[in-house]
Design an enzyme around this catalytic site. Structure first.
Site, PDB file in Angstrom:
ATOM      1  N   ASP A  76       3.770  -2.419   1.588  1.00 18.22           N
ATOM      2  CA  ASP A  76       2.807  -3.500   1.390  1.00 18.22           C
ATOM      3  C   ASP A  76       3.274  -4.770   2.106  1.00 18.22           C
ATOM      4  O   ASP A  76       3.835  -4.692   3.195  1.00 18.22           O
ATOM      5  CB  ASP A  76       2.641  -3.731  -0.118  1.00 18.22           C
ATOM      6  CG  ASP A  76       1.256  -4.177  -0.505  1.00 18.22           C
ATOM      7  OD1 ASP A  76       0.888  -5.313  -0.151  1.00 18.22           O
ATOM      8  OD2 ASP A  76       0.537  -3.416  -1.166  1.00 18.22           O
ATOM      9  N   HIS A  85       0.151  -9.995  -2.284  1.00 13.07           N
ATOM     10  CA  HIS A  85      -0.458  -8.701  -2.584  1.00 13.07           C
ATOM     11  C   HIS A  85       0.568  -7.684  -3.072  1.00 13.07           C
ATOM     12  O   HIS A  85       0.381  -7.011  -4.085  1.00 13.07           O
ATOM     13  CB  HIS A  85      -1.177  -8.189  -1.337  1.00 13.07           C
ATOM     14  CG  HIS A  85      -1.987  -6.955  -1.536  1.00 13.07           C
ATOM     15  ND1 HIS A  85      -1.478  -5.695  -1.350  1.00 13.07           N
ATOM     16  CD2 HIS A  85      -3.285  -6.796  -1.886  1.00 13.07           C
ATOM     17  CE1 HIS A  85      -2.424  -4.801  -1.581  1.00 13.07           C
ATOM     18  NE2 HIS A  85      -3.532  -5.438  -1.908  1.00 13.07           N
ATOM     19  N   SER A 144      -6.824  -1.609  -4.293  1.00 12.92           N
ATOM     20  CA  SER A 144      -5.401  -1.969  -4.215  1.00 12.92           C
ATOM     21  C   SER A 144      -4.790  -2.118  -5.595  1.00 12.92           C
ATOM     22  O   SER A 144      -3.598  -1.893  -5.787  1.00 12.92           O
ATOM     23  CB  SER A 144      -5.221  -3.300  -3.478  1.00 12.92           C
ATOM     24  OG  SER A 144      -5.120  -3.136  -2.100  1.00 12.92           O
TER      25      SER A 144
END
Length: 412
Positions: A167, A198, A358
Site C-alpha cells: 500500500d 491509506h 479498500s
C-alpha cells in the site's frame, strides 16, 4: 497503480502478435506511462535462459546508445527484474518502439503489456470481547445479524501470523499497533512514512489493537504507492515479489513460513495479465492474498488483481447488509465485507473514516490472520474456508455475485 478508492476500469486486448509474442494494448481509460512496458516470459523459460535474455537486452541497449550518442535522450532500459516462485519471470522498463519490436521477436517472450498507473481503492468458546466497538465492521464480522456493538473473538487474535500490507506504507509508531508494525520495503521514495494515510487505515483494520480484527498479528509495510495514492503497475509487482520472498524466508524471513503469512492489496488498476500472474505466484507459494474488488460499480473481471481466480476478492457491504453503491461485483467476487464508513487509524495518531473496497479487503485479510492463529490452514485454500463460514446476508449483491458476508465463527 493505486488504492481501491477508485480503480481504473479496463480490459487489455491483444494488439498484435509478432513471432509468437503478444503485444497488448491498454483500453481507452488506462493512464499508461509513456514508453514503459512489462515484458513477461513464457512459463517454461528457465532462470538460465532468462538471464541470457536480459544479458542480450543490456548489450543491445548499450550498442544502440553508442550509435545514438548525442542524438536524443536515451531510454532508461530495464529497471526492474522479477522472479516469483520460479513460475513468473518478467522485467519492466523504458523502451522505444524499435526495442519493443526486437524484444517481441524472441521466442522466450510470452507477452508485452504497457505499464500504467494503479490507484488505491478507498471511496465459540473461550472468546473474549470488545464492547462499544469504534467501527461497526468489527461487530458485524463476529455476529450473525447486523446492529451489534460488540466484537467477539478468540484471544489468540492472530498471534504468530505476519500480515504484509502492500500500500502507501504504515505509520509504524501509531500507538494502536503496540509495536507490532514494522517497515519491510519502500519501492517509492526515501521516506519510510505513510504520507497518504491509506495504508495506515488499512493496516489498522487488519491488526490494530483497538480497530483491528487480528489484534495480535505482526504487520509489515510494503510501500508501492506515493503520497497521492498512486504508483506504477511495475512497481506494485516488485512489491509483491519482495513480500512473497520475505514471507517464504527468501528475504529477511519475517513470516518464517508462507503458511503463516497473509497479504492485503487494497489497490487495483486495469486488468493486467502480468499482475494476475504475479498474484497467482503468491497464491501458489502458499500465501493467502486478499484484494479489493474495486469501486466502479462494475464487473470486477475488468480489474487486476481482483480478476485473478486464485486470490480472495472482496466487495464492500454497508451497515444494513446492502451492497455499497460504489462496489464492484461479479462472479470473481469471493465474499463481501464491511466497506462503508469504516473507522480506522491515520498517521500521526487518531482516526479517520473512509469508504471503499479498500476498507473491505483488510477485514478479510485480518480474518485470514485470525483463522490461521486458530490453527486453520493458510494459503489460497483459506478463502474457501472463509466462504464456507460466511453468512448469506447481502441484499441485492449484484448480477452473478455471491451474497456471502464474512463471519469469524464466534457462534454469536
Amino acid at each position: 497503480m493505486g488504492f481501491i478508492t477508485k480503480a481504473i476500469p479496463i480490459v487489455l486486448a491483444a494488439l498484435s502478435t509478432v513471432n509468437g509474442a503478444r503485444i497488448l494494448e491498454a483500453g481507452p481509460h488506462a493512464e499508461t506511462i509513456p514508453n514503459k512496458y512489462i515484458v513477461v516470459m513464457k512459463k517454461d523459460v528457465s532462470e538460465e535462459s532468462f538471464s541470457a535474455h536480459t544479458t542480450w537486452l543490456s548489450q543491445t541497449l548499450n550498442s544502440r546508445l553508442m550509435r545514438r550518442a548525442g542524438s536524443s535522450k536515451p531510454m532508461a532500459g530495464m529497471q526492474n527484474k522479477y522472479s516469483l516462485g520460479g513460475i513468473f519471470r518478467a522485467y519492466s522498463g523504458e523502451f522505444d518502439d524499435a526495442m519493443i519490436k526486437d524484444i517481441s521477436s524472441h521466442d522466450d517472450v510470452d507477452f508485452i503489456e504497457p505499464d500504467f498507473v494503479v490507484r488505491a481503492t478507498t471511496n465459540g468458546t473461550n472468546l473474549t470481547h470488545q464492547d462499544n466497538v469504534p467501527s461497526w465492521g468489527l461487530a458485524r464480522v463476529s455476529t450473525r445479524k447486523p446492529g451489534g456493538t460488540t466484537y467477539y473473538y478468540d484471544p489468540s487474535a492472530g498471534k504468530g501470523v505476519t500480515a504484509y500490507v502492500i500500500d502507501t506504507g504504515i505509520d509504524t509508531k501509531h500507538e494502536d499497533f503496540g509495536g507490532r508494525a514494522k517497515w519491510g520495503k519502500n519501492l517509492v521514495d526515501q521516506m519510510d512514512e505513510d504520507c497518504n494515510g491509506h495504508g495506515t487505515h488499512v493496516a489498522g483494520t487488519v491488526g490494530g489493537t483497538k480497530y483491528g480484527l487480528a489484534k495480535g498479528v505482526s504487520l509489515v509495510a510494503v510501500k508501492v504507492l506515493d503520497c497521492e495514492g498512486s504508483g506504477s503497475n511495475s512497481g506494485v509487482i516488485k512489491g509483491m515479489e519482495w513480500a512473497m520472498m520475505d514471507a517464504s524466508g527468501g528475504g529477511n524471513g519475517t513470516a518464517k513460513a508462507a503458511g503463516k503469512a497473509v497479504m492485503n492489496m487494497s489497490l487495483g488498476g486495469p486488468r493486467s495479465e502480468a499482475t494476475n500472474q504475479a498474484a497467482k505466484a503468491i497464491s501458489d507459494a502458499g500465501i493467502f492474498l486478499a484484494v479489493a474488488a474495486g469501486n466502479e460499480n462494475m464487473d470486477a473481471q475488468h480489474s487486476s488483481p481482483a480478476s485473478e481466480p486464485s486470490v480472495c476478492t472482496v466487495a464492500a457491504s454497508t451497515k444494513d447488509d446492502g451492497k455499497a453503491n460504489f462496489s464492484n461485483f461479479g462472479s470473481v467476487v469471493d465474499v463481501y465485507a464491511p466497506g462503508k464508513d469504516i473507522v480506522s487509524l491515520k498517521p500521526g495518531g487518531g482516526t479517520d473514516t473512509l469508504s471503499g473496497t479498500s476498507m473491505a479487503s483488510p477485514h478479510v485479510c485480518g480474518l485470514g490472520a485470525y483463522l490461521i492463529g486458530l490453527g486453520k490452514q493458510g494459503g489460497p485454500g483459506l478463502c474457501d474456508t472463509i466462504k464456507e463460514m460466511a453468512n448469506d446476508a447481502i441484499q441485492s449483491p449484484g448480477e452473478d455475485t455471491t451474497s456471502k458476508l464474512i463471519y469469524n465463527g464466534s457462534g454469536k
